[in-house]
Design a protein around this motif. Structure first.
Motif, mmCIF file in Angstrom:
data_model
loop_
_atom_site.group_PDB
_atom_site.id
_atom_site.type_symbol
_atom_site.label_atom_id
_atom_site.label_comp_id
_atom_site.label_asym_id
_atom_site.label_seq_id
_atom_site.Cartn_x
_atom_site.Cartn_y
_atom_site.Cartn_z
ATOM 1 N N PRO A 1 51.753 56.664 26.275
ATOM 2 C CA PRO A 1 51.076 55.619 25.505
ATOM 3 C C PRO A 1 49.610 55.504 25.909
ATOM 4 N N VAL A 2 48.796 54.976 25.010
ATOM 5 C CA VAL A 2 47.402 54.698 25.340
ATOM 6 C C VAL A 2 47.373 53.661 26.451
ATOM 7 N N SER A 3 46.663 53.966 27.517
ATOM 8 C CA SER A 3 46.678 53.064 28.668
ATOM 9 C C SER A 3 45.555 53.392 29.639
ATOM 10 N N TRP A 4 45.187 52.381 30.409
ATOM 11 C CA TRP A 4 44.296 52.577 31.548
ATOM 12 C C TRP A 4 45.140 52.993 32.746
ATOM 13 N N THR A 5 44.686 54.018 33.453
ATOM 14 C CA THR A 5 45.418 54.534 34.602
ATOM 15 C C THR A 5 44.502 54.566 35.817
ATOM 16 N N CYS A 6 45.002 54.077 36.935
ATOM 17 C CA CYS A 6 44.232 54.132 38.181
ATOM 18 C C CYS A 6 44.686 55.322 39.017
ATOM 19 N N TYR A 7 43.736 55.921 39.714
ATOM 20 C CA TYR A 7 44.002 57.081 40.569
ATOM 21 C C TYR A 7 43.691 56.730 42.016
ATOM 22 N N PHE A 8 44.505 57.280 42.919
ATOM 23 C CA PHE A 8 44.354 57.029 44.345
ATOM 24 C C PHE A 8 43.998 58.331 45.054
ATOM 25 N N ALA A 9 43.119 58.234 46.041
ATOM 26 C CA ALA A 9 42.633 59.406 46.761
ATOM 27 C C ALA A 9 43.671 59.895 47.772
ATOM 28 N N PRO B 1 56.515 46.093 34.678
ATOM 29 C CA PRO B 1 55.772 46.638 35.815
ATOM 30 C C PRO B 1 54.678 47.604 35.371
ATOM 31 N N ARG B 2 53.462 47.326 35.797
ATOM 32 C CA ARG B 2 52.351 48.189 35.414
ATOM 33 C C ARG B 2 51.138 47.870 36.271
ATOM 34 N N TRP B 3 50.261 48.871 36.418
ATOM 35 C CA TRP B 3 48.974 48.668 37.055
ATOM 36 C C TRP B 3 47.994 48.155 36.003
ATOM 37 N N HIS B 4 47.225 47.152 36.369
ATOM 38 C CA HIS B 4 46.311 46.504 35.436
ATOM 39 C C HIS B 4 44.890 46.616 35.984
ATOM 40 N N VAL B 5 43.936 46.938 35.089
ATOM 41 C CA VAL B 5 42.541 47.120 35.488
ATOM 42 C C VAL B 5 41.717 45.905 35.064
ATOM 43 N N PRO C 1 41.607 48.892 20.194
ATOM 44 C CA PRO C 1 42.238 49.226 18.909
ATOM 45 C C PRO C 1 43.364 50.240 19.001
ATOM 46 N N GLN C 2 43.410 51.029 20.076
ATOM 47 C CA GLN C 2 44.460 52.023 20.242
ATOM 48 C C GLN C 2 45.644 51.510 21.070
ATOM 49 N N GLY C 3 45.496 50.310 21.655
ATOM 50 C CA GLY C 3 46.597 49.731 22.418
ATOM 51 C C GLY C 3 46.369 49.636 23.909
ATOM 52 N N GLY C 4 45.229 50.102 24.407
ATOM 53 C CA GLY C 4 44.958 50.043 25.842
ATOM 54 C C GLY C 4 44.684 48.623 26.305
ATOM 55 N N LEU C 5 45.406 48.176 27.341
ATOM 56 C CA LEU C 5 45.261 46.829 27.879
ATOM 57 C C LEU C 5 44.340 46.812 29.091
ATOM 58 N N PHE C 6 43.517 45.764 29.194
ATOM 59 C CA PHE C 6 42.670 45.571 30.365
ATOM 60 C C PHE C 6 42.282 44.105 30.404
ATOM 61 N N THR C 7 41.724 43.676 31.529
ATOM 62 C CA THR C 7 41.302 42.284 31.683
ATOM 63 C C THR C 7 39.816 42.229 32.001
ATOM 64 N N VAL C 8 39.126 41.273 31.419
ATOM 65 C CA VAL C 8 37.737 41.018 31.773
ATOM 66 C C VAL C 8 37.692 39.757 32.632
ATOM 67 N N THR C 9 36.835 39.765 33.630
ATOM 68 C CA THR C 9 36.740 38.654 34.565
ATOM 69 C C THR C 9 35.283 38.418 34.926
ATOM 70 N N GLU C 10 34.960 37.196 35.282
ATOM 71 C CA GLU C 10 33.592 36.885 35.677
ATOM 72 C C GLU C 10 33.396 37.018 37.185
ATOM 73 N N ARG C 11 34.431 37.451 37.867
ATOM 74 C CA ARG C 11 34.335 37.652 39.313
ATOM 75 C C ARG C 11 34.650 39.101 39.628
ATOM 76 N N GLY C 12 33.969 39.666 40.637
ATOM 77 C CA GLY C 12 34.208 41.044 41.008
ATOM 78 C C GLY C 12 34.399 41.246 42.478
ATOM 79 N N ASP C 13 34.894 40.214 43.180
ATOM 80 C CA ASP C 13 34.959 40.297 44.647
ATOM 81 C C ASP C 13 36.362 40.094 45.187
ATOM 82 N N GLY C 14 37.337 40.612 44.484
ATOM 83 C CA GLY C 14 38.691 40.590 45.032
ATOM 84 C C GLY C 14 39.645 39.736 44.239
ATOM 85 N N CYS C 15 40.950 39.896 44.517
ATOM 86 C CA CYS C 15 41.979 39.220 43.746
ATOM 87 C C CYS C 15 42.790 38.259 44.607
#
Length: 261
Positions: free
Chosen positions: A69-77, A204-208, A247-261
């Motif tokens: 499916p169309v999605s955002w995917t995170c990669y780990f080193a 269950p999913r990783w969210h960006v 428009p293709q179905g990819g989910l993500f979140t926008v936030t006004e903070r960028g210093d941790g969760c």
């Protein structure tokens, strides 16, 4: 270059959108996040998103060809992709694609035992790409049923908390696991999601999370560019945020903070 050069072992090192229409993705994310784009090194089906001239994320018109499916995917080193792939299989996860040679390294797509999809990368990494810095994602969040069990899985495959240089630190509190690199929180694992629920926000999913100056303006831009609002703007755990669908179905979140969760 090892995983400890610039990016901690097992730490997030990249995010990529698997899409079905590269032009549509360019138009949408350019309007919502202000990105520009250049052609990627892997061919015309790939591009790199730029913010202020710096690489932010990858986009690949490969969702259909890969059967995902169309999605955002995170990669780990990682230092050894084959070793990590073996660890994933041994611990009940699935390696869906790879490890495959790609550009200057090797990549793979996998899923943890609860079904959350993620990737891992062995090879050279961008030295100035940092979670929570510049246009890179503000943070990553795994929404799953059991955060503690997930932390054990990822900790074992990525050597989190192993006593060696470049390791990720892990903390557990109130059903939330935080992953830190040099004191910076780069990812959170939160429990409570139900695997069988058809709602993609809950399974269950990783969210960006991407940082924006104004959440309401980002929501307006997303609607104007053909996207949808999945979760209306609210005051979240660390600031104002909204979850969007491209428009293709990819989910993500926008936030006004960028210093941790």
């Amino acid at each position: 270059m090892s995983a400890s050069d610039g990016v901690g072992r097992g730490a997030p090192c990249w995010v990529s959108l698997l899409t079905g229409d590269l032009t549509s993705a360019h138009n949408f994310y350019g309007a919502v996040l202000g990105w520009t784009f250049r052609r990627g090194s892997l061919g015309e089906e790939f591009s790199v998103a730029l913010s202020d001239g710096k690489a932010v994320a990858g986009l690949g018109n490969v969702a259909s060809s890969m059967g995902v499916p169309v999605s955002w995917t995170c990669y780990f080193a990682v230092d050894d992709a084959d070793l990590v792939a073996s660890r994933i299989r041994e611990r009940g996860g699935t390696v869906a694609v790879g490890p495959l040679a790609m550009g200057r390294g090797r990549a793979a797509l996998a899923a943890d035992p609860a079904g959350a999809v993620f990737g891992f990368w062995q090879g050279a990494k961008l030295p100035d790409w940092r979670i929570g810095s510049g246009g890179a994602p503000a943070w990553l969040e795994l929404r799953t049923r059991d955060a503690f069990a997930a932390a054990i899985f990822y900790g074992e495959i990525f050597d989190w908390a192993v006593d060696r240089p470049g390791r990720c630190e892990v903390r557990y509190e109130d059903d939330t696991v935080t992953v830190q690199v040099e004191g910076r929180t780069v990812a959170c694992l939160r429990g409570g999601a139900i695997e069988a629920d058809p709602d993609p926000r809950i399974r269950p999913r990783w969210h960006v999370f991407f940082r924006v100056d104004d959440v309401e303006k980002a929501v307006e831009a997303a609607l104007g560019a053909g996207g949808a609002v999945v979760s209306e703007p609210v005051h979240g755990r660390v600031g104002r945020e909204a979850t969007l669908r491209d428009p293709q179905g990819g989910l993500f979140t926008v936030t006004e903070r960028g210093d941790g969760c």
